[in-house]
Scaffold this motif. Structure first.
Motif, PDB file in Angstrom:
ATOM      1  N   THR A 630      45.257  60.300  92.698  1.00  0.00           N
ATOM      2  CA  THR A 630      46.065  59.158  93.134  1.00  0.00           C
ATOM      3  C   THR A 630      47.506  59.195  92.638  1.00  0.00           C
ATOM      4  OG1 THR A 630      45.248  57.925  91.218  1.00  0.00           O
ATOM      5  CG2 THR A 630      44.067  57.631  93.295  1.00  0.00           C
ATOM      6  N   ALA A 631      47.839  60.114  91.719  1.00  0.00           N
ATOM      7  CA  ALA A 631      49.208  60.203  91.198  1.00  0.00           C
ATOM      8  C   ALA A 631      49.949  61.411  91.748  1.00  0.00           C
ATOM      9  CB  ALA A 631      49.186  60.243  89.675  1.00  0.00           C
ATOM     10  N   ARG A 632      49.545  61.863  92.946  1.00  0.00           N
ATOM     11  CA  ARG A 632      50.202  63.055  93.517  1.00  0.00           C
ATOM     12  C   ARG A 632      51.692  62.840  93.746  1.00  0.00           C
ATOM     13  NH1 ARG A 632      45.501  62.764  96.448  1.00  0.00           N
ATOM     14  NH2 ARG A 632      46.584  61.834  98.224  1.00  0.00           N
ATOM     15  N   THR A 633      52.106  61.597  93.880  1.00  0.00           N
ATOM     16  CA  THR A 633      53.527  61.324  94.103  1.00  0.00           C
ATOM     17  C   THR A 633      54.395  61.750  92.917  1.00  0.00           C
ATOM     18  OG1 THR A 633      55.109  59.587  94.709  1.00  0.00           O
ATOM     19  CG2 THR A 633      53.364  58.985  93.195  1.00  0.00           C
ATOM     20  N   LEU A 634      53.754  61.952  91.746  1.00  0.00           N
ATOM     21  CA  LEU A 634      54.484  62.395  90.555  1.00  0.00           C
ATOM     22  C   LEU A 634      54.389  63.901  90.345  1.00  0.00           C
ATOM     23  CD1 LEU A 634      53.587  59.602  87.965  1.00  0.00           C
ATOM     24  CD2 LEU A 634      55.619  59.782  89.409  1.00  0.00           C
ATOM     25  N   SER A 635      53.820  64.586  91.289  1.00  0.00           N
ATOM     26  CA  SER A 635      53.677  66.041  91.161  1.00  0.00           C
ATOM     27  C   SER A 635      55.044  66.693  91.008  1.00  0.00           C
ATOM     28  CB  SER A 635      52.963  66.600  92.403  1.00  0.00           C
ATOM     29  OG  SER A 635      52.827  67.996  92.305  1.00  0.00           O
ATOM     30  N   GLY A 636      55.155  67.581  90.032  1.00  0.00           N
ATOM     31  CA  GLY A 636      56.426  68.247  89.760  1.00  0.00           C
ATOM     32  C   GLY A 636      57.303  67.483  88.793  1.00  0.00           C
ATOM     33  N   LEU A 637      56.976  66.208  88.552  1.00  0.00           N
ATOM     34  CA  LEU A 637      57.745  65.388  87.622  1.00  0.00           C
ATOM     35  C   LEU A 637      56.994  65.151  86.315  1.00  0.00           C
ATOM     36  CD1 LEU A 637      59.202  62.681  90.048  1.00  0.00           C
ATOM     37  CD2 LEU A 637      60.437  64.591  89.011  1.00  0.00           C
ATOM     38  N   MET A 638      55.707  64.825  86.440  1.00  0.00           N
ATOM     39  CA  MET A 638      54.883  64.536  85.268  1.00  0.00           C
ATOM     40  C   MET A 638      53.700  65.497  85.228  1.00  0.00           C
ATOM     41  SD  MET A 638      56.743  62.171  84.035  1.00  0.00           S
ATOM     42  CE  MET A 638      55.808  61.548  82.643  1.00  0.00           C
ATOM     43  N   ALA A 670      54.789  54.274  80.656  1.00  0.00           N
ATOM     44  CA  ALA A 670      53.890  53.297  81.266  1.00  0.00           C
ATOM     45  C   ALA A 670      54.734  52.293  82.042  1.00  0.00           C
ATOM     46  CB  ALA A 670      53.060  52.581  80.211  1.00  0.00           C
ATOM     47  N   VAL A 671      54.281  51.960  83.256  1.00  0.00           N
ATOM     48  CA  VAL A 671      54.946  50.954  84.082  1.00  0.00           C
ATOM     49  C   VAL A 671      53.902  49.953  84.539  1.00  0.00           C
ATOM     50  CG1 VAL A 671      56.107  50.495  86.271  1.00  0.00           C
ATOM     51  CG2 VAL A 671      56.821  52.438  84.871  1.00  0.00           C
ATOM     52  N   MET A 672      54.240  48.672  84.471  1.00  0.00           N
ATOM     53  CA  MET A 672      53.389  47.607  84.976  1.00  0.00           C
ATOM     54  C   MET A 672      54.228  46.665  85.824  1.00  0.00           C
ATOM     55  SD  MET A 672      52.268  44.247  84.928  1.00  0.00           S
ATOM     56  CE  MET A 672      53.231  43.606  83.575  1.00  0.00           C
ATOM     57  N   VAL A 673      53.736  46.334  87.013  1.00  0.00           N
ATOM     58  CA  VAL A 673      54.414  45.386  87.888  1.00  0.00           C
ATOM     59  C   VAL A 673      53.440  44.266  88.205  1.00  0.00           C
ATOM     60  CG1 VAL A 673      55.588  44.993  90.072  1.00  0.00           C
ATOM     61  CG2 VAL A 673      55.869  47.180  88.876  1.00  0.00           C
ATOM     62  N   TYR A 674      53.797  43.084  87.793  1.00  0.00           N
ATOM     63  CA  TYR A 674      52.975  41.907  88.068  1.00  0.00           C
ATOM     64  C   TYR A 674      52.982  41.655  89.574  1.00  0.00           C
ATOM     65  CZ  TYR A 674      50.981  37.382  86.602  1.00  0.00           C
ATOM     66  OH  TYR A 674      50.156  36.314  86.364  1.00  0.00           O
ATOM     67  N   ASP A 675      51.811  41.436  90.152  1.00  0.00           N
ATOM     68  CA  ASP A 675      51.677  41.227  91.599  1.00  0.00           C
ATOM     69  C   ASP A 675      52.149  42.442  92.394  1.00  0.00           C
ATOM     70  OD1 ASP A 675      50.444  38.771  91.641  1.00  0.00           O
ATOM     71  OD2 ASP A 675      52.302  37.627  91.748  1.00  0.00           O
ATOM     72  N   GLY A 676      51.864  43.620  91.873  1.00  0.00           N
ATOM     73  CA  GLY A 676      52.162  44.844  92.627  1.00  0.00           C
ATOM     74  C   GLY A 676      50.975  45.235  93.492  1.00  0.00           C
ATOM     75  N   SER A 677      51.216  46.026  94.509  1.00  0.00           N
ATOM     76  CA  SER A 677      50.134  46.389  95.440  1.00  0.00           C
ATOM     77  C   SER A 677      49.231  47.471  94.869  1.00  0.00           C
ATOM     78  CB  SER A 677      50.719  46.840  96.780  1.00  0.00           C
ATOM     79  OG  SER A 677      51.579  47.952  96.592  1.00  0.00           O
ATOM     80  N   SER A 678      49.807  48.529  94.294  1.00  0.00           N
ATOM     81  CA  SER A 678      48.998  49.587  93.693  1.00  0.00           C
ATOM     82  C   SER A 678      49.869  50.428  92.779  1.00  0.00           C
ATOM     83  CB  SER A 678      48.371  50.483  94.764  1.00  0.00           C
ATOM     84  OG  SER A 678      49.363  51.283  95.386  1.00  0.00           O
ATOM     85  N   GLY A 679      49.225  51.202  91.907  1.00  0.00           N
ATOM     86  CA  GLY A 679      49.976  52.048  90.996  1.00  0.00           C
ATOM     87  C   GLY A 679      50.782  53.105  91.709  1.00  0.00           C
ATOM     88  N   SER A 680      50.191  53.694  92.751  1.00  0.00           N
ATOM     89  CA  SER A 680      50.864  54.801  93.436  1.00  0.00           C
ATOM     90  C   SER A 680      52.028  54.335  94.295  1.00  0.00           C
ATOM     91  CB  SER A 680      49.860  55.573  94.290  1.00  0.00           C
ATOM     92  OG  SER A 680      49.263  54.707  95.244  1.00  0.00           O
ATOM     93  N   THR A 681      51.933  53.129  94.858  1.00  0.00           N
ATOM     94  CA  THR A 681      52.992  52.676  95.779  1.00  0.00           C
ATOM     95  C   THR A 681      54.019  51.768  95.112  1.00  0.00           C
ATOM     96  OG1 THR A 681      51.655  50.776  96.481  1.00  0.00           O
ATOM     97  CG2 THR A 681      51.448  52.821  97.757  1.00  0.00           C
ATOM     98  N   THR A 682      53.644  51.091  94.037  1.00  0.00           N
ATOM     99  CA  THR A 682      54.559  50.142  93.387  1.00  0.00           C
ATOM    100  C   THR A 682      55.110  50.672  92.074  1.00  0.00           C
ATOM    101  OG1 THR A 682      53.305  48.299  94.344  1.00  0.00           O
ATOM    102  CG2 THR A 682      54.821  47.782  92.553  1.00  0.00           C
ATOM    103  N   ALA A 683      54.239  51.207  91.214  1.00  0.00           N
ATOM    104  CA  ALA A 683      54.668  51.629  89.881  1.00  0.00           C
ATOM    105  C   ALA A 683      55.253  53.030  89.867  1.00  0.00           C
ATOM    106  CB  ALA A 683      53.495  51.535  88.909  1.00  0.00           C
ATOM    107  N   ALA A 684      54.630  53.955  90.587  1.00  0.00           N
ATOM    108  CA  ALA A 684      55.085  55.351  90.557  1.00  0.00           C
ATOM    109  C   ALA A 684      56.541  55.513  90.973  1.00  0.00           C
ATOM    110  CB  ALA A 684      54.176  56.214  91.425  1.00  0.00           C
ATOM    111  N   PRO A 685      57.034  54.816  92.024  1.00  0.00           N
ATOM    112  CA  PRO A 685      58.448  54.980  92.391  1.00  0.00           C
ATOM    113  C   PRO A 685      59.409  54.613  91.270  1.00  0.00           C
ATOM    114  CG  PRO A 685      57.236  53.960  94.193  1.00  0.00           C
ATOM    115  CD  PRO A 685      56.308  53.987  93.014  1.00  0.00           C
ATOM    116  N   LEU A 686      59.022  53.673  90.417  1.00  0.00           N
ATOM    117  CA  LEU A 686      59.893  53.286  89.306  1.00  0.00           C
ATOM    118  C   LEU A 686      59.989  54.405  88.273  1.00  0.00           C
ATOM    119  CD1 LEU A 686      58.734  49.577  88.845  1.00  0.00           C
ATOM    120  CD2 LEU A 686      60.701  50.441  90.137  1.00  0.00           C
ATOM    121  N   ILE A 687      58.883  55.122  88.056  1.00  0.00           N
ATOM    122  CA  ILE A 687      58.914  56.266  87.143  1.00  0.00           C
ATOM    123  C   ILE A 687      59.794  57.368  87.717  1.00  0.00           C
ATOM    124  CG2 ILE A 687      57.524  58.108  86.122  1.00  0.00           C
ATOM    125  CD1 ILE A 687      55.264  56.145  85.791  1.00  0.00           C
ATOM    126  N   LYS A 688      59.659  57.604  88.991  1.00  0.00           N
ATOM    127  CA  LYS A 688      60.483  58.639  89.634  1.00  0.00           C
ATOM    128  C   LYS A 688      61.961  58.302  89.516  1.00  0.00           C
ATOM    129  CE  LYS A 688      58.993  60.274  93.587  1.00  0.00           C
ATOM    130  NZ  LYS A 688      58.466  60.323  94.974  1.00  0.00           N
TER     131      LYS A 688
END
Length: 692
Positions: A630-638, A670-688
């Motif tokens: 589920t964290a493939r969006t961070l591939s190459g970064l983390m 670590a990233v947390m977004v209150y009332d976010g939709s999912s880790g991969s779509t809401t939190a991961a972009p902030l890490i990127k």
């Protein structure tokens, strides 16, 4: 002893002439032949005996001039001395029996102590010394003033006189201090120590003295009839409570400057300088580089409360600025240092120092040549410094925050409408480099102290507990579409791939976040296994790390349904973003990493240590989450990561928090977004975005 008493009797019968000769009668001594010679010898013998024995007799007989016992027939003066001591200590001599009016003593005390900032001494009297044959006595007073953590000590004396039917004090200002005269008084001055900075990981000041503007109404610029209108206009433009500010304007004197607000130079409201009666004053204040920079962690300054002043042992006074939140509050005493104190002998109003130390002189006499300084505003001339201590500056508090990383994290979160937090850690040490929150958090330390269900990011700890129970990353586990525990139905998240329902490996269950696979394995674990595994990853064990922090809570489950929910980071499990960044760091390091922020306070782990095999297995499973999960969006970064979606509330469908934890070379996030939709779509972009 008998001989001494006899000699004293003899000396007591002596008569001292005006010419210094001694005449005495010695029993049994008669003049006969050679009378003149014998008389001369007796005369010189008497003189010699008188000189040698006077001291001895005075110390042991009727020549003693002072005694601790009142003269015959007079009561003790102890009650009067206690009243005097208590009156000086309490600051009220209005009822003290004196030779003159008691009001005169109190009036004199008020003048003498008018510059002492309401300080009063602790007074301890010595035993009273009475004069023989007289209705008078002397008492020594040991006095001490508490000046912050310092103590000023000195001794004074008071004369007591028996008058009529009671003892009275012969009042003199020297009772309050031996150096006082009719024309001098005491003045206390206090110098505040320079407040120290809060610094970052490179020694750069995060909080330091910066220019600010104090805005307020100068009542001398307007006639009284315009004060309320002008105060209202200033309050509205500055955004302060209108009624409270106008009330202060009305209560202060006609020459007062009534402060409304203090702001950074860049935040002065447009047009305020043109308002009638307004005045802008240049000031300095201890501030961070921006209004939002690590506010929840560094904290803020404000006026000292009465409770804070009372607890400061005299180091604080009304009007002092102290830390009221965050690190500014926790380390306030260290940061502010110690104030300096001085007590000076100064002239009374309308008086000038005398021409000499014992010359009272006349009012207006020329000043003496003793050390002095003039305060032209008050017309005060300093005569002598009686006591002084130097102010000492505060000591900086060094944090691990990185200026650039914190700025970057806050910039990324600035557009998030809900509460959100980002924490980055140097996982080789556990040092927190950034702990940022979105504007919705305001001054709440959600990044380090927030208490949220961590959702599926907690499955890393659950995986460790299952590895310890005998499973391996390649163990086959069942992942049904749903599972029921005591009537409670648990399902996978809505986007879980249908192709992975059924038998999968434990690594796949973590990488793709199969809820049911972990819940089905709950029976393998005891009530303590899950909390022990979390503790090995730094979660669920409290530490006093010197800042506002929450390392998570993983209590033993109270029933099977709670245990099932705990397995997937729901139920009773709570954690802060900082705690989950520490979990990620622990996997990356292969040991328990406890995040810390204050440089010289590094908590030590107190939990079962990770084995090399456990660390390697967890790293392998979190890598798979990046490469194929589920964290493939961070591939190459983390290098490793875990997504999380934590349900909360009673809405249908339930509302969720979005989580993402990850790590790479010496960086855990670590990233947390209150009332976010999912880790991969809401939190991961902030890490990127943070890594750009």
């Amino acid at each position: 002893m008998r001989l001494q008493h006899r000699l004293c009797d003899i000396v007591g019968s002596a008569q001292f002439g005006m010419d210094g000769r001694v005449t005495m009668r010695i029993t049994g001594l008669h003049q006969s032949g050679g009378a003149r010679r014998r008389t001369r010898r007796v005369r010189w013998l008497g003189l010699l005996l008188g000189v040698l024995l006077l001291t001895s007799c005075a110390a042991n007989g009727p020549f003693d001039s002072n005694t601790s016992t009142p003269p015959a027939g007079l009561p003790t003066a102890d009650p009067l001395v206690r009243q005097l001591s208590r009156g000086i200590n309490d600051g009220d001599l209005s009822k003290l029996p004196t030779l003159g009016s008691a009001g005169d003593a109190e009036a004199d005390r008020l003048v003498v102590m008018s510059g002492m900032d309401s300080l009063t001494p602790t007074v301890t009297p010595e035993p009273i010394s009475y004069r023989l044959g007289e209705g008078s006595a002397t008492v020594a007073l040991h006095q001490s003033f508490s000046l912050g953590t310092a103590t000023w000590r000195f001794d004074s004396t008071a004369q007591l006189v028996w008058l009529g039917e009671e003892w009275r004090v012969e009042w003199a200002p020297t009772i309050l201090h031996p150096s006082l005269t009719e024309r001098t008084r005491l003045r206390h001055t206090r110098t505040v120590g320079k407040r120290a900075s809060i610094t970052g990981n490179k020694g750069l000041a995060l909080v330091e003295e910066r220019p600010v503007i104090e805005i307020g109404l100068d009542k001398t610029l307007l006639p009284p009839r315009q004060w309320v209108e002008a105060g209202t206009a200033i309050a509205v433009l500055c955004g302060v409570d209108e009624s409270e500010y106008v009330d202060r304007v009305q209560r202060t004197g006609g020459e007062a400057f009534v402060s409304a607000i203090t702001v950074r130079t860049s935040d002065v409201p447009a047009g305020v300088a043109k308002l009638p009666g307004s005045r802008l004053l240049d000031r300095t204040a201890m501030l961070a580089p921006s209004k939002t920079f690590a506010t929840a962690i560094l904290g803020s300054m404000g006026p000292a409360s009465p409770e804070t002043i009372s607890a400061s042992n005299g180091d604080l006074q009304p009007g002092d600025q102290v830390g009221v939140t965050g690190l500014q509050a926790r380390y306030d005493e260290q940061l502010r240092g110690k104030p300096g104190h001085a007590v000076e002998l100064v002239n009374r109003p309308g008086m000038q120092p005398s021409a000499g130390p014992n010359d009272q002189g006349a009012p207006g006499a020329a000043p003496s040549t003793s050390p002095s300084s003039t305060n032209s505003a008050a017309g005060t001339v300093m005569v002598e410094t009686l006591y002084s201590t130097e102010a000492s500056p505060g000591t900086p508090v060094q944090t691990t925050l990185d200026l650039d990383a914190q700025f970057r994290a806050e910039e990324i979160l600035s557009d998030i409408k809900s509460v959100a937090a980002l924490v980055s850690i140097e996982h080789s040490t556990g040092a927190i480099r950034a702990a940022a929150t979105s504007p919705a958090s305001r001054a709440n330390p959600d990044a380090t102290f927030g208490r949220y269900p961590p959702g599926s990011t907690f499955k890393v700890a659950t995986a460790l507990a299952l590895l310890r129970s005998g499973l391996t990353p390649e163990s086959s586990v069942e992942c049904p579409a749903s599972t029921t525990v005591n009537g409670r139905v648990f399902k996978n998240y809505s986007d879980y791939p249908g192709s992975l329902v059924g038998r999968i490996t434990l690594t796949q269950a973590l990488a793709h976040s199969c809820n049911t696979a972990f819940i089905v394995q709950a029976d393998r674990l005891s009530l303590e296994d899950l909390s022990d595994a979390a503790a090995s990853l730094g979660v669920g064990v409290d530490h006093d790390a010197g800042f506002t922090s929450f390392y998570g809570s993983v209590p033993a489950p109270r029933d099977q349904v709670t245990k099932a929910a705990d397995m997937i980071g729901q139920g009773q499990v709570l954690a802060s973003p900082m705690a989950m960044a520490g979990l990620s760091a622990s996997v990356a390091e292969g040991r328990t990493v406890i995040p810390y922020l204050v440089a010289d306070i590094v908590p030590e782990p107190d939990a079962p240590a990770l084995t090399a095999t456990e660390a390697s297995q967890l790293q392998q499973m979190m890598r798979a989450t990046v490469t194929s999960g589920t964290a493939r969006t961070l591939s190459g970064l983390m290098t490793g990561a875990k997504t999380g979606t934590a349900e909360y509330g009673t809405s249908t469908p339930p509302r969720t928090h979005a989580w993402m934890i990850s790590w790479r070379a010496d960086l855990a996030i670590a990233v947390m977004v209150y009332d976010g939709s999912s880790g991969s779509t809401t939190a991961a972009p902030l890490i990127k975005e943070f890594l750009k």
